[in-house]
Write an enzyme that holds these catalytic residues in place. Structure first.
Site, PDB file in Angstrom:
ATOM      1  N   ASP A   7      18.775   5.229  18.470  1.00 58.96           N
ATOM      2  CA  ASP A   7      19.286   5.054  20.336  1.00 58.96           C
ATOM      3  C   ASP A   7      19.945   5.795  21.118  1.00 58.96           C
ATOM      4  O   ASP A   7      21.042   6.793  20.620  1.00 58.96           O
ATOM      5  CB  ASP A   7      19.255   3.858  20.076  1.00 58.96           C
ATOM      6  CG  ASP A   7      19.415   3.602  22.071  1.00 58.96           C
ATOM      7  OD1 ASP A   7      18.307   4.138  22.900  1.00 58.96           O
ATOM      8  OD2 ASP A   7      19.167   2.570  22.416  1.00 58.96           O
ATOM      9  N   SER A   8      19.560   6.291  22.233  1.00 58.23           N
ATOM     10  CA  SER A   8      20.727   6.864  22.889  1.00 58.23           C
ATOM     11  C   SER A   8      21.934   6.278  22.901  1.00 58.23           C
ATOM     12  O   SER A   8      22.952   6.902  23.170  1.00 58.23           O
ATOM     13  CB  SER A   8      20.410   7.427  24.326  1.00 58.23           C
ATOM     14  OG  SER A   8      20.503   5.326  25.275  1.00 58.23           O
ATOM     15  N   TYR A  39      19.387   8.123  28.331  1.00 55.49           N
ATOM     16  CA  TYR A  39      18.643   9.752  27.954  1.00 55.49           C
ATOM     17  C   TYR A  39      17.234   9.145  29.802  1.00 55.49           C
ATOM     18  O   TYR A  39      16.847   9.886  30.023  1.00 55.49           O
ATOM     19  CB  TYR A  39      17.956   9.002  26.925  1.00 55.49           C
ATOM     20  CG  TYR A  39      17.921   9.412  25.765  1.00 55.49           C
ATOM     21  CD1 TYR A  39      19.371  10.501  25.408  1.00 55.49           C
ATOM     22  CD2 TYR A  39      17.382   9.164  24.086  1.00 55.49           C
ATOM     23  CE1 TYR A  39      19.889  10.503  24.356  1.00 55.49           C
ATOM     24  CE2 TYR A  39      17.821   9.625  23.283  1.00 55.49           C
ATOM     25  CZ  TYR A  39      19.417  10.464  23.213  1.00 55.49           C
ATOM     26  OH  TYR A  39      19.522  10.500  21.578  1.00 55.49           O
ATOM     27  N   CYS A  70      14.245   3.348  20.806  1.00 52.85           N
ATOM     28  CA  CYS A  70      14.290   3.973  22.225  1.00 52.85           C
ATOM     29  C   CYS A  70      13.328   4.274  22.172  1.00 52.85           C
ATOM     30  O   CYS A  70      12.718   5.108  21.565  1.00 52.85           O
ATOM     31  CB  CYS A  70      14.902   5.359  21.991  1.00 52.85           C
ATOM     32  SG  CYS A  70      15.467   5.639  23.679  1.00 52.85           S
ATOM     33  N   THR A  72      12.958   5.309  25.691  1.00 52.26           N
ATOM     34  CA  THR A  72      12.578   6.623  26.489  1.00 52.26           C
ATOM     35  C   THR A  72      12.591   7.666  25.554  1.00 52.26           C
ATOM     36  O   THR A  72      11.765   8.585  25.917  1.00 52.26           O
ATOM     37  CB  THR A  72      13.689   6.410  26.752  1.00 52.26           C
ATOM     38  OG1 THR A  72      14.542   5.119  27.557  1.00 52.26           O
ATOM     39  CG2 THR A  72      14.260   8.548  28.142  1.00 52.26           C
ATOM     40  N   CYS A 182      13.240  -1.525  27.453  1.00 54.99           N
ATOM     41  CA  CYS A 182      14.429  -0.407  26.904  1.00 54.99           C
ATOM     42  C   CYS A 182      15.292  -1.589  26.458  1.00 54.99           C
ATOM     43  O   CYS A 182      15.061  -2.459  26.289  1.00 54.99           O
ATOM     44  CB  CYS A 182      14.776  -0.074  28.002  1.00 54.99           C
ATOM     45  SG  CYS A 182      16.724   0.862  27.988  1.00 54.99           S
ATOM     46  N   HIS A 184      18.260  -0.837  25.571  1.00 51.61           N
ATOM     47  CA  HIS A 184      19.636  -1.436  26.541  1.00 51.61           C
ATOM     48  C   HIS A 184      18.855  -3.176  27.125  1.00 51.61           C
ATOM     49  O   HIS A 184      20.326  -3.482  27.599  1.00 51.61           O
ATOM     50  CB  HIS A 184      19.777  -0.274  27.067  1.00 51.61           C
ATOM     51  CG  HIS A 184      20.641   0.093  26.748  1.00 51.61           C
ATOM     52  ND1 HIS A 184      19.906   1.716  25.676  1.00 51.61           N
ATOM     53  CD2 HIS A 184      21.875   0.958  26.596  1.00 51.61           C
ATOM     54  CE1 HIS A 184      20.741   2.280  25.614  1.00 51.61           C
ATOM     55  NE2 HIS A 184      22.256   2.003  25.864  1.00 51.61           N
TER      56      HIS A 184
HETATM   57  N1  DGL Z   1      17.801   2.435  25.244  1.00 54.15           N
HETATM   58  C1  DGL Z   1      16.716   3.702  25.840  1.00 54.15           C
HETATM   59  C2  DGL Z   1      15.686   2.701  25.791  1.00 54.15           C
HETATM   60  O1  DGL Z   1      14.362   2.109  25.436  1.00 54.15           O
HETATM   61  C3  DGL Z   1      17.350   4.332  26.916  1.00 54.15           C
HETATM   62  C4  DGL Z   1      18.276   4.211  27.047  1.00 54.15           C
HETATM   63  C5  DGL Z   1      19.152   5.738  27.635  1.00 54.15           C
HETATM   64  O2  DGL Z   1      19.435   5.927  27.537  1.00 54.15           O
HETATM   65  O3  DGL Z   1      18.786   5.422  28.728  1.00 54.15           O
HETATM   66  O4  DGL Z   1      14.590   3.476  26.448  1.00 54.15           O
END
Ligand code: DGL
Length: 264
Positions: A7-8, A39, A70, A72, A182, A184
């Protein structure tokens, strides 16, 4: 098997957390791209470049499969791109299908929260066109949650105020389900609950993604025997470098928060 998850940043730990419960016997390499997080506020071209680098790096580490934990990053890649690698690459998309399958026959609306790249991307647009026949789905970008998560802030006044403002244009009385689009965002269920006038259902794509990866590896029947005894190894990397003691402490705190969030 050796499974790469990236992931980011720390959001991908929610997928690792789930994978470790569903399939603990495997070895995992977890990669957080600390140098480039978030990201969701970058350009698609930048994200593609980061992802390409990480995929090649992980293949170099001998993984049997890669899970892009991720939404994104997945949203910025084409299917053709993934096909050019010698190992399977499993992506993630907001679990709109699961939300509509499980709660779509209820009167309430479904709110998908994700990063700006995911929210404005063609993939999500097509997914909604295909699935949202009764126009029940709303979308909201909440990139601030990624920043909070990276700082290890999972609740409190700042998070509450940020979320209340971000969700203020929606009539939350009418929203029955929140899709955590997301990785996160899995840390913030209790903050969502505080902002809502009632307790919404939460849906995420973690279990579906792990299942898909396991199917591709030939494990068709994972019984969700969450506390299987055998445990493989986990290696944590931050933009390619080994995790420090502080990183490991941060990871511990994230895992504790994820354990807590499982009960919500
Ligand atoms: N955790 C990531 C997602 O599922 C992206 C978070 C980010 O880096 O903006 O989209």
């Amino acid at each position: 098997m050796r499974i790469g998850i990236f992931d980011s940043g720390l959001g991908g730990l929610s997928v690792l957390h789930c994978a470790r419960k569903m399939a603990p016997e495997h070895n995992y390499i977890f990669y957080a791209d600390r140098e480039h997080v978030p990201y969701g506020e970058k350009t698609i071209e930048e994200v593609r470049e980061y992802v390409d680098h990480i995929i090649r790096f992980m293949i170099g580490k001998g993984v049997d499969i890669i899970i892009i934990a991720c939404n994104t990053a997945t949203s910025s890649l084409s299917m053709e791109y993934r096909k050019k690698f010698p190992i399977p690459i499993v992506g993630m998309e907001p679990a709109v299908k699961k939300a509509l399958d499980e709660y779509g026959n209820q009167k309430e609306r479904v709110l998908v929260a994700a990063t700006p790249i995911t929210i404005h991307g063609h993939k999500l647009e097509h997914l909604i066109q295909d699935l949202d026949h009764y126009h029940k789905v709303d979308l909201v970008a909440t990139p601030g949650l990624v920043r909070f998560a990276e700082k290890g802030i999972f609740f409190g006044k700042e998070v509450y105020e940020y979320l209340s403002t971000a969700l203020s244009k929606y009539d939350l009385e009418k929203v029955g389900t929140v899709v955590l689009g997301c990785t996160h965002f899995n840390y913030f269920k209790e903050s969502f609950v505080k902002v809502f006038p009632h307790r919404p259902h939460f849906v995420d794509g973690n279990e579906g993604t792990v299942r898909q990866a396991m199917r591709l590896l030939g494990y068709n029947n994972i019984d969700t025997n969450y506390y299987n005894q055998k445990h493989g190894l986990i290696t944590y990397l931050f933009s390619g470098k080994a995790a420090s003691i502080e990183d490991m402490q941060k990871i511990e705190r994230c895992m504790t928060q994820l354990d807590k969030m499982m009960k919500i």
